[in-house]
Design an enzyme around this catalytic site. Sequence first.
Site, PDB file in Angstrom:
ATOM      1  N   ARG A  25     -25.621   4.572   2.048  1.00 27.29           N
ATOM      2  CA  ARG A  25     -24.192   4.073   1.550  1.00 27.29           C
ATOM      3  C   ARG A  25     -24.312   4.640  -0.165  1.00 27.29           C
ATOM      4  O   ARG A  25     -23.600   3.774  -1.008  1.00 27.29           O
ATOM      5  CB  ARG A  25     -23.221   3.077   1.541  1.00 27.29           C
ATOM      6  CG  ARG A  25     -23.548   2.597   3.187  1.00 27.29           C
ATOM      7  CD  ARG A  25     -21.992   3.392   3.279  1.00 27.29           C
ATOM      8  NE  ARG A  25     -21.614   3.564   4.484  1.00 27.29           N
ATOM      9  CZ  ARG A  25     -21.075   2.292   5.442  1.00 27.29           C
ATOM     10  NH1 ARG A  25     -20.408   1.352   5.117  1.00 27.29           N
ATOM     11  NH2 ARG A  25     -21.237   2.561   6.845  1.00 27.29           N
ATOM     12  N   ARG A  29     -18.141   2.252  -2.001  1.00 25.70           N
ATOM     13  CA  ARG A  29     -17.483   1.164  -2.665  1.00 25.70           C
ATOM     14  C   ARG A  29     -17.735   0.681  -4.329  1.00 25.70           C
ATOM     15  O   ARG A  29     -16.973  -0.051  -4.469  1.00 25.70           O
ATOM     16  CB  ARG A  29     -16.387   1.084  -1.689  1.00 25.70           C
ATOM     17  CG  ARG A  29     -15.630   1.089  -0.624  1.00 25.70           C
ATOM     18  CD  ARG A  29     -14.884   0.382   0.496  1.00 25.70           C
ATOM     19  NE  ARG A  29     -15.753  -0.499   1.328  1.00 25.70           N
ATOM     20  CZ  ARG A  29     -16.532  -0.494   2.199  1.00 25.70           C
ATOM     21  NH1 ARG A  29     -15.131  -1.794   2.395  1.00 25.70           N
ATOM     22  NH2 ARG A  29     -17.760  -0.297   2.730  1.00 25.70           N
ATOM     23  N   ARG A  38     -11.539   7.645  -3.317  1.00 23.12           N
ATOM     24  CA  ARG A  38      -9.994   6.932  -2.491  1.00 23.12           C
ATOM     25  C   ARG A  38      -8.787   7.205  -2.618  1.00 23.12           C
ATOM     26  O   ARG A  38      -8.565   7.271  -1.271  1.00 23.12           O
ATOM     27  CB  ARG A  38     -11.664   6.396  -2.117  1.00 23.12           C
ATOM     28  CG  ARG A  38     -10.982   5.397  -1.455  1.00 23.12           C
ATOM     29  CD  ARG A  38     -11.856   5.690   0.113  1.00 23.12           C
ATOM     30  NE  ARG A  38     -11.789   3.974   1.771  1.00 23.12           N
ATOM     31  CZ  ARG A  38     -10.281   3.869   1.687  1.00 23.12           C
ATOM     32  NH1 ARG A  38      -9.472   4.439   1.556  1.00 23.12           N
ATOM     33  NH2 ARG A  38     -10.305   2.684   2.399  1.00 23.12           N
ATOM     34  N   ASP A  75     -19.316  10.325   7.775  1.00 24.12           N
ATOM     35  CA  ASP A  75     -18.946   8.833   9.100  1.00 24.12           C
ATOM     36  C   ASP A  75     -20.071   9.529  10.372  1.00 24.12           C
ATOM     37  O   ASP A  75     -19.579  10.135  10.205  1.00 24.12           O
ATOM     38  CB  ASP A  75     -17.876   8.441   9.256  1.00 24.12           C
ATOM     39  CG  ASP A  75     -18.451   6.478   9.491  1.00 24.12           C
ATOM     40  OD1 ASP A  75     -18.331   5.942   8.674  1.00 24.12           O
ATOM     41  OD2 ASP A  75     -18.316   6.356  10.768  1.00 24.12           O
ATOM     42  N   TYR A 151     -19.241   2.084  19.804  1.00 21.79           N
ATOM     43  CA  TYR A 151     -17.825   1.600  19.429  1.00 21.79           C
ATOM     44  C   TYR A 151     -16.963   2.616  20.084  1.00 21.79           C
ATOM     45  O   TYR A 151     -15.666   1.904  20.175  1.00 21.79           O
ATOM     46  CB  TYR A 151     -18.396   2.769  17.755  1.00 21.79           C
ATOM     47  CG  TYR A 151     -18.845   2.250  16.974  1.00 21.79           C
ATOM     48  CD1 TYR A 151     -17.626   0.886  15.519  1.00 21.79           C
ATOM     49  CD2 TYR A 151     -19.731   2.165  16.004  1.00 21.79           C
ATOM     50  CE1 TYR A 151     -18.386  -0.123  14.875  1.00 21.79           C
ATOM     51  CE2 TYR A 151     -20.621   1.301  14.742  1.00 21.79           C
ATOM     52  CZ  TYR A 151     -20.216   0.508  14.512  1.00 21.79           C
ATOM     53  OH  TYR A 151     -20.809  -0.095  13.367  1.00 21.79           O
TER      54      TYR A 151
HETATM   55  O1  CP3 Z   1     -25.124   6.875   3.728  1.00 15.20           O
HETATM   56  C1  CP3 Z   1     -24.170   7.567   2.434  1.00 15.20           C
HETATM   57  O2  CP3 Z   1     -23.946   7.266   1.122  1.00 15.20           O
HETATM   58  C2  CP3 Z   1     -22.791   8.636   2.977  1.00 15.20           C
HETATM   59  C3  CP3 Z   1     -21.655   8.272   3.817  1.00 15.20           C
HETATM   60  C4  CP3 Z   1     -22.156   7.447   5.314  1.00 15.20           C
HETATM   61  C5  CP3 Z   1     -20.775   6.940   5.071  1.00 15.20           C
HETATM   62  N1  CP3 Z   1     -21.033   6.228   7.382  1.00 15.20           N
HETATM   63  C6  CP3 Z   1     -19.530   6.175   4.431  1.00 15.20           C
HETATM   64  C7  CP3 Z   1     -18.546   5.302   4.554  1.00 15.20           C
HETATM   65  C8  CP3 Z   1     -22.855   7.504   5.760  1.00 15.20           C
HETATM   66  C9  CP3 Z   1     -24.395   7.788   6.576  1.00 15.20           C
HETATM   67  C10 CP3 Z   1     -22.285   6.592   7.397  1.00 15.20           C
HETATM   68  C11 CP3 Z   1     -22.413   6.153   8.221  1.00 15.20           C
HETATM   69  C12 CP3 Z   1     -22.269   5.204   9.112  1.00 15.20           C
HETATM   70  N2  CP3 Z   1     -20.994   4.817   9.553  1.00 15.20           N
HETATM   71  C13 CP3 Z   1     -22.419   4.295   9.704  1.00 15.20           C
HETATM   72  C14 CP3 Z   1     -24.883   3.836   9.942  1.00 15.20           C
HETATM   73  C15 CP3 Z   1     -25.318   3.304   9.316  1.00 15.20           C
HETATM   74  C16 CP3 Z   1     -24.602   1.827   9.083  1.00 15.20           C
HETATM   75  O3  CP3 Z   1     -24.033   1.474   8.359  1.00 15.20           O
HETATM   76  O4  CP3 Z   1     -24.921   1.363  10.300  1.00 15.20           O
HETATM   77  C17 CP3 Z   1     -21.611   3.361  10.452  1.00 15.20           C
HETATM   78  C18 CP3 Z   1     -21.808   2.021  12.192  1.00 15.20           C
HETATM   79  C19 CP3 Z   1     -20.886   3.904  10.374  1.00 15.20           C
HETATM   80  C20 CP3 Z   1     -19.089   3.146  10.828  1.00 15.20           C
HETATM   81  C21 CP3 Z   1     -18.792   2.569   9.436  1.00 15.20           C
HETATM   82  N3  CP3 Z   1     -17.885   3.344   8.714  1.00 15.20           N
HETATM   83  C22 CP3 Z   1     -18.168   1.574   9.532  1.00 15.20           C
HETATM   84  C23 CP3 Z   1     -18.747  -0.091  10.264  1.00 15.20           C
HETATM   85  C24 CP3 Z   1     -17.691   1.533   8.558  1.00 15.20           C
HETATM   86  C25 CP3 Z   1     -16.985  -0.162   7.772  1.00 15.20           C
HETATM   87  C26 CP3 Z   1     -17.601  -0.654   7.051  1.00 15.20           C
HETATM   88  C27 CP3 Z   1     -17.138  -0.511   5.576  1.00 15.20           C
HETATM   89  O5  CP3 Z   1     -18.602  -0.302   4.916  1.00 15.20           O
HETATM   90  O6  CP3 Z   1     -16.423  -0.285   5.186  1.00 15.20           O
HETATM   91  C28 CP3 Z   1     -17.572   3.134   8.262  1.00 15.20           C
HETATM   92  C29 CP3 Z   1     -16.687   3.017   6.613  1.00 15.20           C
HETATM   93  C30 CP3 Z   1     -17.214   3.848   5.706  1.00 15.20           C
HETATM   94  N4  CP3 Z   1     -18.077   4.712   5.560  1.00 15.20           N
HETATM   95  C31 CP3 Z   1     -16.944   3.733   4.268  1.00 15.20           C
HETATM   96  C32 CP3 Z   1     -18.293   4.654   4.129  1.00 15.20           C
HETATM   97  C33 CP3 Z   1     -18.821   4.771   2.222  1.00 15.20           C
HETATM   98  C34 CP3 Z   1     -16.802   2.738   3.504  1.00 15.20           C
HETATM   99  C35 CP3 Z   1     -15.465   3.172   4.017  1.00 15.20           C
HETATM  100  C36 CP3 Z   1     -14.327   3.340   2.450  1.00 15.20           C
HETATM  101  O7  CP3 Z   1     -13.952   3.475   1.860  1.00 15.20           O
HETATM  102  O8  CP3 Z   1     -13.016   2.438   2.280  1.00 15.20           O
END
Ligand code: CP3
Length: 353
Positions: A25, A29, A38, A75, A151
């Site tokens: 990540r 954010r 965003r 994602d 999911y």
């Molecule tokens: O790592 C990086 O910078 C690359 C981008 C990336 C995202 N999600 C962007 C994202 C990667 C590799 C993921 C993988 C992901 N997504 C996983 C596996 C890794 C982990 O965190 O366990 C999972 C379980 C998801 C599913 C997911 N996506 C969830 C549960 C959420 C909400 C939780 C949160 O942090 O808000 C997301 C949203 C998400 N994916 C965001 C980002 C930057 C935040 C959303 C936003 O900007 O509003």
Amino acid sequence: MIENDAFLRALRREPTPHTPVWLMRQAGRYLPEYNVTRRKAGSFMALATNPDLATEVTLQPLARYPLDAAILFSDILTIPDAMGLGLSFAEGEGPRFARTASDEAAIRALAVPDLAKLDYVFAAVAQIKRELHGRVPLIGFSGSPFTLACYMIEGRSSVDFATVRKMAYARPELLAQLTAVNTHAVVAYLNEQIAHGVDAVMIFDTWGGLLPAEAYRHFSLAPMREIIAQLAPGADGRPIPSIVFTKGGGAWLDEIAACGASGVGLDWTVDLATARAAVGSRVALQGNLDPLALLTDPATVARMAAAVVRAAGPAPGHIFNLGHGIVPGTPPDHVAALVEAVHGASREHRAVA
Ligand code: CP3
């Protein structure tokens, strides 16, 4: 071809001038410029499905910090979305699917999606590669078949994924059918990312650690092993370097290290020195600072980062990362202190070794 290939060398257990570092990540954010883009996009999905904007946010952390790898901004839930489950992210609430795959009829109706539905991902990969100009490698990724199933069944995030675990015990053949479809989809998806230029791939198994050992082997590790075996070679004709990360998988390190991946991701609960002693030089290890350490102060961050570098030991094959994703609210200057400490401590460590 790649100017700074320390990340790829570490995955191949070759010596590097410093410990390579990237952060799960790293585009997220905690970065003010991410929040600006965003907001401009309007929603997370609008951002992720626009290759120009996805490229922009992928490169943002690299403009701020001397990171050793970029990771595709996307994602893991793009695959079930392309299968027709209807993904959205409600503000501050995480992912939501309009439809779930939680009963027999819904699971039997699933198929590997038409990859054309995921063209936005492959277009972003190609554009990021162009705009990186070979500075550092680009990591592609997907979710593990089991974590995607979590999911798809639950339809949203959960602390315990109780419905999924009950299905694993009461209807194992149904869950196996779901992970089998996901396995085929992930192979096709990652191979298309490879065809568009990613230099390594990572499989995120965020929820495999919720399972009892035998169920983990069957529903999570075996599908990941199958995926790794079917990955296409990289652009250089060599096997594509790969990383498998099961959060909460520390107890099964030995078995995970034998799944065929070049590297194993470790969460922050694992003792890195013990892990290295257990796997020897069979695989690279990636991790594993607690992301909450970044909420302290720069001196504490630097001290804890150096301790992780020391614990990894002098053998090649360590990639510094957090034990899970950066949390929103992390001060960006603490990340700067982290990257500097990893590079500094690892160079010193090599000088005395
Ligand atoms: O790592 C990086 O910078 C690359 C981008 C990336 C995202 N999600 C962007 C994202 C990667 C590799 C993921 C993988 C992901 N997504 C996983 C596996 C890794 C982990 O965190 O366990 C999972 C379980 C998801 C599913 C997911 N996506 C969830 C549960 C959420 C909400 C939780 C949160 O942090 O808000 C997301 C949203 C998400 N994916 C965001 C980002 C930057 C935040 C959303 C936003 O900007 O509003």
